[in-house]
Scaffold this active site. Structure first.
Site: not given
Ligand SMILES: NC(=O)c1ccc[n+]([C@@H]2O[C@H](COP(=O)([O-])OP(=O)(O)OC[C@H]3O[C@@H](n4cnc5c(N)ncnc54)[C@H](O)[C@@H]3O)[C@@H](O)[C@H]2O)c1
Ligand SMILES: [Zn+2]
Length: 348
Positions: A106, A128, A170, A208, A218, A222, A226, A229, A233, A248
């Site tokens: 939990r 999130k 972003e 942010k 949201e 918030r 988007n 997006h 998206h 992305h």
């Molecule tokens: N929770 C939220 O509010 C929110 C907001 C935006 C995006 N997201 C989520 O975030 C995800 C995308 O995040 P991301 O773009 O960081 O992707 P990711 O975590 O897949 O990282 C991108 C790539 O970079 C590599 N990597 C990470 N740090 C590194 C470093 N310092 N050196 C070398 N390689 C490195 C990772 O292994 C991966 O291959 C999606 O799943 C998306 O849905 C969440």
């Molecule tokens: Zn985004």
């Protein structure tokens, strides 16, 4: 609470000393294991025992099977309710690790140490967490805040350029929706690299954070996050369906261009402002060829957007450089025109 770490990670060490955790579980993927974990372990000073939990890199891992494996490992390793999860990675790790921690027994405490520009400026902030379900992104998740977010910008030095550029989209968005001077400073950057981007990370994170604090669930402001997006998206999903996934931020850059033009068509911003926005985004992002995408495929995905209500497409659209409205419903004609505008952009 967001802290930018000094080279000696003293703020992280203070945090670990002050709290009475029973054990530490550090979640990494294969890349952050290789590139970031040695720095963390080399600087972490604690008497607590710790375990490393590693998953493969990539969005495909952000699912219930991985969550299940992590819950099982935590159970086998007898993680109790005073255990701490440290999420060391990009958005996949912070989303996934936050989800697993916030549901295990939990909810146990977790901190985020984001290692991509996207996770520093966006994913690690806002509470999130989640995993994907079937081909729907972030379908299952929780609202749960990390105890702390620690930022160490030098982690970006090993990040591939395309990932850095993806996160930068972003940051541009944060300027466009809420802070003219942040936007103006970002567009002074001639060459995208760690050194030129790092000085702006804190401002972007603060934007942010402030938006989220005003409207955690949201229901109003918030939604401005988007911007770019809705169309972005749809194009991201179509690229994925066609077997040519894009990052992305690349989709968001495309989405911001179309939606800036849409804001102009809807009479929300001047033509000069929309041109200025579009020209600047184009300086950083290569043109995305969407000429094969059928209008009806794009609009079908727009209709499916999570933000919609009463089968109307709700857009978050700029009302100026540094301000944004939400729940704006556009005419079908203008939506199509904005998409066609992008399709023709390369010919201009
Ligand atoms: N929770 C939220 O509010 C929110 C907001 C935006 C995006 N997201 C989520 O975030 C995800 C995308 O995040 P991301 O773009 O960081 O992707 P990711 O975590 O897949 O990282 C991108 C790539 O970079 C590599 N990597 C990470 N740090 C590194 C470093 N310092 N050196 C070398 N390689 C490195 C990772 O292994 C991966 O291959 C999606 O799943 C998306 O849905 C969440
Ligand atoms: Zn985004």
């Amino acid at each position: 609470m967001i802290t930018i770490l000094n080279d000696d990670f003293s703020q992280l060490n203070d945090f670990l000393h002050e709290k009475s955790f029973s054990k530490i579980f550090i979640l990494v993927d294969e890349n952050t294991h290789e590139y970031c974990l040695p720095t963390l372990l080399g600087n972490m000073e604690t008497d607590l025992g710790f375990e490393i939990l590693e998953i493969e890199a990539g969005e495909e891992m952000k699912n219930i099977q991985t969550a299940n494996q992590l819950w099982e490992i935590l159970t086998e390793m007898q993680a109790d309710r005073k255990a701490l999860v440290i999420n060391l990675g990009g958005g996949v790790i912070t989303d996934m690790g936050g989800f697993v921690a916030s549901t295990y027994k939990r909810g146990i405490q977790f901190i985020n140490i984001p290692t991509t520009l996207l996770s520093m400026c966006d994913a690690s902030i806002g509470g999130k967490t989640g995993i994907d379900l079937m081909h729907y992104k972030n379908m299952v998740g929780t609202f749960a805040f990390p105890e702390q977010i620690f930022i160490f910008p030098k982690f970006l030095e090993t990040l591939p350029f395309k990932e850095l550029r993806s996160g930068f989209a972003e940051m541009l968005k944060h300027g466009l929706i809420a802070d003219t001077s942040h936007w103006n400073q970002l567009i002074q950057i001639q060459k995208l690299e760690v050194g030129t981007v790092t000085p702006h990370i804190q401002t972007s994170m603060n934007i942010k954070q402030e938006v989220v604090e005003k409207d955690f669930h949201e229901s109003n402001i918030r939604k401005t996050l988007n911007f770019g997006h809705t169309i972005g998206h749809s194009v991201e999903s179509l690229c994925l369906q066609q077997g040519n996934p894009i990052l992305h931020g690349e989709a968001v850059a495309m989405g911001m261009i179309s939606e800036a033009h849409l804001a102009y068509l809807e009479g929300l911003i001047s033509e000069d402002d929309s041109k200025l926005i579009i020209e600047n985004i184009q300086r950083y992002y290569p043109y995305l060829d969407i000429s094969d995408f059928k209008d009806e495929d794009i609009t079908a995905l727009l209709m499916n957007d999570k933000k919609n209500t009463d089968s109307k497409i709700n857009f978050s659209l700029l009302t100026g450089i540094g301000s944004c409205t939400y729940d704006h419903q556009c005419s079908q004609k203008n939506i199509l025109e904005a998409i066609h505008f992008y399709k023709k952009l390369n010919d201009l």
